[in-house]
Design a protein around this motif. Structure first.
Motif, mmCIF file in Angstrom:
data_model
loop_
_atom_site.group_PDB
_atom_site.id
_atom_site.type_symbol
_atom_site.label_atom_id
_atom_site.label_comp_id
_atom_site.label_asym_id
_atom_site.label_seq_id
_atom_site.Cartn_x
_atom_site.Cartn_y
_atom_site.Cartn_z
ATOM 1 N N SER A 61 -6.339 -17.166 27.992
ATOM 2 C CA SER A 61 -7.505 -17.053 27.616
ATOM 3 C C SER A 61 -7.799 -16.241 26.346
ATOM 4 O O SER A 61 -6.785 -15.555 26.111
ATOM 5 N N GLY A 62 -8.873 -16.469 25.676
ATOM 6 C CA GLY A 62 -8.921 -15.850 24.444
ATOM 7 C C GLY A 62 -9.316 -14.362 24.697
ATOM 8 O O GLY A 62 -8.742 -13.823 23.957
ATOM 9 N N TYR A 63 -9.934 -14.140 25.574
ATOM 10 C CA TYR A 63 -10.334 -12.644 25.943
ATOM 11 C C TYR A 63 -9.039 -12.009 26.258
ATOM 12 O O TYR A 63 -8.512 -10.896 25.773
ATOM 13 N N ASN A 107 -6.998 -11.494 23.026
ATOM 14 C CA ASN A 107 -7.490 -10.372 22.128
ATOM 15 C C ASN A 107 -7.002 -9.133 22.617
ATOM 16 O O ASN A 107 -6.729 -8.079 22.112
ATOM 17 N N HIS A 150 -16.365 -9.313 18.667
ATOM 18 C CA HIS A 150 -16.475 -9.771 20.198
ATOM 19 C C HIS A 150 -16.030 -8.535 21.341
ATOM 20 O O HIS A 150 -15.196 -7.872 20.612
ATOM 21 N N SER A 197 -14.144 -8.739 23.648
ATOM 22 C CA SER A 197 -12.715 -8.523 23.712
ATOM 23 C C SER A 197 -12.006 -7.883 22.782
ATOM 24 O O SER A 197 -10.821 -6.997 23.004
ATOM 25 N N GLU A 218 -13.870 -11.685 12.777
ATOM 26 C CA GLU A 218 -13.886 -12.902 13.118
ATOM 27 C C GLU A 218 -14.087 -13.807 11.984
ATOM 28 O O GLU A 218 -15.052 -13.454 11.059
ATOM 29 N N ASP A 252 -9.895 -13.328 14.424
ATOM 30 C CA ASP A 252 -10.193 -14.262 15.401
ATOM 31 C C ASP A 252 -10.984 -15.392 14.919
ATOM 32 O O ASP A 252 -11.942 -15.393 14.344
ATOM 33 N N ALA A 269 -11.877 -18.028 17.098
ATOM 34 C CA ALA A 269 -12.461 -18.572 18.105
ATOM 35 C C ALA A 269 -13.330 -19.892 18.064
ATOM 36 O O ALA A 269 -13.269 -20.938 18.612
ATOM 37 N N THR A 278 -9.105 -19.986 20.063
ATOM 38 C CA THR A 278 -8.888 -20.280 21.522
ATOM 39 C C THR A 278 -9.065 -21.826 21.598
ATOM 40 O O THR A 278 -9.167 -22.420 20.620
HETATM 41 C C1 LIG Z 1 -15.192 -14.517 19.127
HETATM 42 C C2 LIG Z 1 -14.386 -14.727 20.324
HETATM 43 N N1 LIG Z 1 -13.239 -14.248 20.680
HETATM 44 C C3 LIG Z 1 -12.681 -14.235 21.869
HETATM 45 C C4 LIG Z 1 -13.427 -15.095 22.856
HETATM 46 C C5 LIG Z 1 -12.861 -15.204 24.237
HETATM 47 O O1 LIG Z 1 -12.349 -16.443 24.317
HETATM 48 P P1 LIG Z 1 -12.108 -17.258 25.814
HETATM 49 O O2 LIG Z 1 -13.524 -17.740 26.236
HETATM 50 O O3 LIG Z 1 -11.166 -18.522 25.698
HETATM 51 O O4 LIG Z 1 -11.731 -15.999 27.010
HETATM 52 C C6 LIG Z 1 -14.687 -15.590 22.429
HETATM 53 C C7 LIG Z 1 -15.427 -16.553 23.592
HETATM 54 O O5 LIG Z 1 -16.353 -16.198 23.845
HETATM 55 C C8 LIG Z 1 -15.347 -15.427 21.259
HETATM 56 O O6 LIG Z 1 -16.453 -15.792 21.083
#
Ligand SMILES: Cc1ncc(COP(=O)(O)O)c(C=O)c1O
Length: 386
Positions: free
Chosen positions: A95-97, A100, A126, A128, A170, A199, A201, A230
């Motif tokens: 996952s993105g969270y 990061n 964000h 994360s 970002e 980032d 995303a 992501t």
């Molecule tokens: C800028 C940013 N980084 C990271 C994430 C986290 O990504 P993920 O939903 O894949 O965990 C998000 C998602 O909301 C995001 O908006």
């Protein structure tokens, strides 16, 4: 002990900030809350890729990438990502969270760097990214979102040659709906000898000549960098990537705990994301449509004196300021079959509560007109304003 946690929720409720999962079977005819910007989550080729991967490789990856969980599909997708992002290598996360949190924390590790790092950190980054920085214990200096003069000011004030420095931001902001002046940030990072962590995303799938993000529009080679993105938004799936050079890939395999000690993503989600990723360059018409519809919505609302943030993105934030006004408007739109997100503090700063409207490739001018009319109608009625 439960009462401490209950008390927290009671306090949140008293401030009208208690979160709850939305009802799952709402009769929504127009969904403006989804991050599936290109409509790929339900594309038959993407769905079939996931089904085929499950048949061939199973439903799960069975272990960490460093143990039993590595497989050829994930490696070939990483090579594809690296090629698309013009980097030597890439590494996939669930996952993105997770990406990061764990990558940025390991990057800032004081056990790796020769001196305590300092992080120049976009104030609106964000959660994360914030949590990664807190986890690392690194010192940080906030700069105002997209304010390059402020970034320079902070660097002039706090950048010292003896400490490794990082800029974290970002490229497309998911709540402010603005684009990073990326060429300027690269110049600044180069002038002040900073590592750049970006980032993407909300940029992945929508920006750049092939749709692979804003980082593909500039030459990042003058600065050490890592680019995260992501699969959970325009790619229509789940998971994330870090695009980087082979040194940083090897570093992550050896130091990034959330990679080392976590089960690799399922072959189904990797196959779906890989299929969607391969389709992105051919979706130029969909990208154009998404931006045209977002522009149309901005025009329709601004023409009626409504405060709409951002330009040039598919995200259209309608800033009401007050939290209960924002919730009330979301509720009436839902009653009319239109789903939008109400974004309130602490996700955004106090006094800037907003509706977050995300335009996707399935929206046309009829749907945008219907939404604009409903917003205009309700905002001109005193009852909806509390
Ligand atoms: C800028 C940013 N980084 C990271 C994430 C986290 O990504 P993920 O939903 O894949 O965990 C998000 C998602 O909301 C995001 O908006």
């Amino acid at each position: 002990m439960y009462h401490f946690y209950d008390q927290y929720c009671v306090e949140q409720a008293a401030k009208s900030r208690l979160r709850a999962l939305p009802q799952v079977d709402l009769p929504v005819s127009l969904d403006f809350s989804s991050n599936d910007y290109l409509g790929l989550a339900t594309h038959p080729d993407v769905v079939n890729a996931a089904i085929e991967a499950a048949r061939q490789c199973g439903a799960g990856s069975t272990g960490s990438r460093l143990l039993s969980g590595n497989y050829s599909l994930i490696e070939s997708f990483e090579r594809q990502i690296a090629q698309s992002k013009h980097t030597e290598a890439a590494l996939i996360f669930s996952s993105g969270y997770q990406a990061n949190m764990t990558v940025l924390a390991s990057l800032l590790s004081q056990r790796v760097l020769p001196a305590a790092p300092i992080v120049f950190f976009d104030r609106l980054n964000h959660s994360s990214l914030y949590n990664a920085m807190f986890l690392s214990g690194a010192e940080y200096v906030l700069f105002e979102r997209n304010d390059m003069a402020d970034l320079r000011r902070q660097l002039q004030k706090y950048r010292v040659a003896s400490r490794p420095a990082f800029i974290v931001t970002e490229t497309v902001h998911g709540m402010e709906a603005d684009l990073l002046p990326i060429a300027d940030v690269v110049d600044i990072a180069a002038s002040y000898n900073c590592f750049l962590y970006l980032d993407e995303a909300h940029a992945t799938g929508l920006y750049g000549p092939q749709g692979y993000g804003l980082s593909t529009t500039v030459d990042l080679s003058p600065v050490p960098h890592m680019v995260m993105g992501t699969f959970s938004k325009a790619i229509g799936g789940a998971g994330a990537y870090i695009a980087c050079n082979t040194i940083m890939q090897q570093f992550m395999l050896n130091r990034t705990a959330g990679f080392i000690y976590s089960t690799a993503p399922s072959p189904m989600s990797v196959a779906a994301a890989a299929k969607a990723w391969s389709m992105v360059p051919a979706l130029a018409a969909q990208r154009q449509q998404v931006f045209a519809m977002a522009d149309l919505l901005r025009q329709l609302l601004r023409a009626r004196g409504i405060t709409v943030m951002g330009d040039g993105t598919n995200i259209v934030p309608v800033c009401l300021g007050d939290e209960s006004d924002t919730l009330a408007l979301k509720k009436v739109l839902l009653e009319e079959g239109m789903m939008v997100s109400a974004i309130r503090p602490p996700t955004v700063p106090t006094g800037t509560s907003r509706l977050r409207i995300a335009i996707n490739a399935l929206h046309d001018s009829d749907s945008v007109n219907q939404l604009a009319q409903a917003i205009v109608q309700h905002l001109s009625r005193p009852a909806t304003r509390g």
